[in-house]
Write a protein that holds these residues in place. Structure first.
Motif, PDB file in Angstrom:
ATOM      1  N   ALA A 202       1.540  15.800   4.235  1.00 53.87           N
ATOM      2  CA  ALA A 202       2.789  16.263   3.229  1.00 53.87           C
ATOM      3  C   ALA A 202       3.243  15.150   2.688  1.00 53.87           C
ATOM      4  CB  ALA A 202       3.730  17.112   4.361  1.00 53.87           C
ATOM      5  N   LEU A 203       3.476  13.759   3.298  1.00 51.91           N
ATOM      6  CA  LEU A 203       4.125  12.813   2.780  1.00 51.91           C
ATOM      7  C   LEU A 203       3.204  12.077   1.535  1.00 51.91           C
ATOM      8  CD1 LEU A 203       5.228  10.935   6.114  1.00 51.91           C
ATOM      9  CD2 LEU A 203       6.573  12.059   4.331  1.00 51.91           C
ATOM     10  N   SER A 205       1.019  14.044  -0.063  1.00 55.57           N
ATOM     11  CA  SER A 205       1.057  14.624  -1.351  1.00 55.57           C
ATOM     12  C   SER A 205       2.414  14.699  -2.131  1.00 55.57           C
ATOM     13  CB  SER A 205       1.149  16.279  -0.871  1.00 55.57           C
ATOM     14  OG  SER A 205      -0.120  16.610  -0.080  1.00 55.57           O
ATOM     15  N   CYS A 206       3.539  14.223  -1.250  1.00 58.85           N
ATOM     16  CA  CYS A 206       4.774  14.166  -2.027  1.00 58.85           C
ATOM     17  C   CYS A 206       4.877  12.950  -2.680  1.00 58.85           C
ATOM     18  CB  CYS A 206       5.905  14.078  -0.935  1.00 58.85           C
ATOM     19  SG  CYS A 206       6.437  15.620  -0.276  1.00 58.85           S
ATOM     20  N   LEU A 209       2.740  13.177  -5.955  1.00 56.46           N
ATOM     21  CA  LEU A 209       3.471  13.671  -7.070  1.00 56.46           C
ATOM     22  C   LEU A 209       4.475  12.790  -7.640  1.00 56.46           C
ATOM     23  CD1 LEU A 209       3.907  17.153  -5.422  1.00 56.46           C
ATOM     24  CD2 LEU A 209       2.493  16.352  -7.343  1.00 56.46           C
ATOM     25  N   VAL A 210       5.162  11.818  -6.604  1.00 59.75           N
ATOM     26  CA  VAL A 210       6.374  10.841  -7.213  1.00 59.75           C
ATOM     27  C   VAL A 210       5.426   9.894  -8.125  1.00 59.75           C
ATOM     28  CG1 VAL A 210       7.799   9.123  -6.568  1.00 59.75           C
ATOM     29  CG2 VAL A 210       7.940  11.326  -5.444  1.00 59.75           C
TER      30      VAL A 210
END
Length: 231
Positions: A202-203, A205-206, A209-210
């Motif tokens: 999850a980290l 993926s975030c 995106l950032v």
């Protein structure tokens, strides 16, 4: 007249003295049947039963005669015990070890535990009635070799690698005093690992995106041309 007293004496003896009856064949048969010994039975003794009372004590306490299994001489070291079921409890990082007594006089038992090629860990002495013991403090995911040893006043039982070869060089006997056990990882450890992997994904993926939006703002993005409204 001289024969009268003799005649009277013979008559008195014949009537007063009891007659002896001859023994019939049936009398001999009944006597032989009474003296026939009862068939011997085995004592309620199990070599693999935990807290098993010694067979000699069972003989003394039994109301009828019973037989014990044969044992080797007490002047010789006992034969190796036979390792039975090894039940591993992954949640507690422990294992319960069962074994069966040898056909030898035994005074005590103890367990030997190897982890890798190092020196074995020796457990406390156990009396001759015990057939089960617990191993605690095992490492989750670890692999071990466990052996049960019997001893008496003449010595102790031998191990499969008595010639000097350690347990790491053997294939793990399937029938004897030793066996291999593997401790699986704890279920909570697997859950924690799964949560950690999910959090890491999850980290990532975030972060991706950032990074994508930051790169888009820095470099700019070409806008599509609007169609002419007059057409």
């Amino acid at each position: 007249m001289l024969g009268s007293p003799c005649l009277l004496w013979l008559l008195a003896v014949s009537f007063l003295v009891p007659r002896v009856h001859p023994l019939a064949p049936e009398d001999f048969e009944e006597g032989e049947e009474d003296e026939t010994p009862l068939p011997a039975v085995l004592c309620d003794y199990d070599r693999c039963r935990h807290l098993q009372v010694p067979c000699r004590e069972l003989q003394k306490a039994s109301p009828t005669a019973c037989l014990c299994p044969g044992l080797s001489s007490p002047l010789q070291p006992p034969s190796p015990p036979r390792l039975g079921e090894v039940h591993v409890v992954a949640e507690e990082s422990s294992a319960v070890v069962h074994w069966c007594a040898p056909s030898s006089p035994v005074q005590q038992y103890w367990l030997l535990l190897w982890e890798g090629s190092g020196a074995p860990q020796k457990g406390p002495p156990l009396n001759s009635t015990i057939r089960r013991a617990e191993l605690k403090g095992l490492k989750p995911g670890g692999a071990y070799v466990v052996c049960v040893v019997a001893s008496n006043s003449a010595g102790e039982s031998s191990l499969p690698w008595a010639g000097g070869q350690g347990p790491e060089g053997t294939g793990g006997p399937s029938f004897g005093p030793c066996g291999r056990l593997a401790v699986p990882p704890r279920p909570l450890s697997l859950i924690h690992a799964a949560v950690g992997v999910g959090t890491a994904l999850a980290l990532l993926s975030c972060g991706a995106l950032v990074w994508h939006f930051c790169l888009r703002q820095r470099c700019g993005c070409p806008r599509r041309a609007r169609p002419d409204a007059s057409l």
